[in-house]
Design a protein around this motif. Sequence first.
Motif, short mmCIF file in Angstrom:
data_model
loop_
_atom_site.label_atom_id
_atom_site.label_comp_id
_atom_site.label_asym_id
_atom_site.label_seq_id
_atom_site.Cartn_x
_atom_site.Cartn_y
_atom_site.Cartn_z
N PRO A 145 14.62 -0.24 -1.28
CA PRO A 145 13.78 0.46 -2.25
C PRO A 145 12.36 -0.10 -2.23
O PRO A 145 12.15 -1.29 -2.09
N GLN A 146 11.41 0.82 -2.35
CA GLN A 146 10.01 0.44 -2.34
C GLN A 146 9.62 -0.13 -3.70
O GLN A 146 10.08 0.35 -4.73
N PRO A 147 8.79 -1.15 -3.73
CA PRO A 147 8.35 -1.69 -5.01
C PRO A 147 7.45 -0.68 -5.73
O PRO A 147 6.69 0.06 -5.10
N ASP A 165 4.38 0.36 -8.02
CA ASP A 165 3.05 -0.14 -8.34
C ASP A 165 2.89 -0.18 -9.86
O ASP A 165 3.18 0.78 -10.56
N ASP A 166 2.40 -1.31 -10.39
CA ASP A 166 2.22 -1.47 -11.83
C ASP A 166 1.17 -0.49 -12.37
O ASP A 166 1.32 0.03 -13.49
N GLY A 167 0.14 -0.21 -11.62
CA GLY A 167 -0.89 0.74 -12.06
C GLY A 167 -0.33 2.14 -12.20
O GLY A 167 -0.63 2.86 -13.17
N LEU A 168 0.53 2.55 -11.26
CA LEU A 168 1.15 3.86 -11.33
C LEU A 168 2.08 3.95 -12.53
O LEU A 168 2.12 4.96 -13.23
N LEU A 169 2.81 2.90 -12.80
CA LEU A 169 3.73 2.87 -13.92
C LEU A 169 2.97 2.98 -15.25
O LEU A 169 3.38 3.71 -16.15
N ARG A 170 1.84 2.28 -15.37
CA ARG A 170 1.02 2.37 -16.58
C ARG A 170 0.45 3.78 -16.74
O ARG A 170 0.40 4.32 -17.85
#
Length: 99
Positions: free
Chosen positions: A7-9, A11-16
């Motif tokens: 599974p690809q990690p 991105d925290d920015g995308l999640l926010r």
Amino acid sequence: MSDSPEPQPIDDGLLRFLKLLVTVLTGVMIVGVVVVIFLLVTRFTAEAPALPDEIALPDGAKATAFTQGDQWFAIVTNDNRILLYDRVTGQLKQTITIE
């Protein structure tokens, strides 16, 4: 060994961004529902136009529809006529035959 890809990690920015987007859309939906409820309540509690107490139809005619304007009201009868009445006096002003 497994053939499934790792599974690809995320991105925290995308999640926010997604969290903000969901929050904004939820707020917009709540405001929209409140506006719709407000409009329904104000429209249904508004005073309805005054209707005549009694309307004398020609012999044998039965009303199938009713509509009104500022100075008149009209009744559509089962014998394909539109009867226009004066709102103030209640007198028949015009008869329109539908062909």
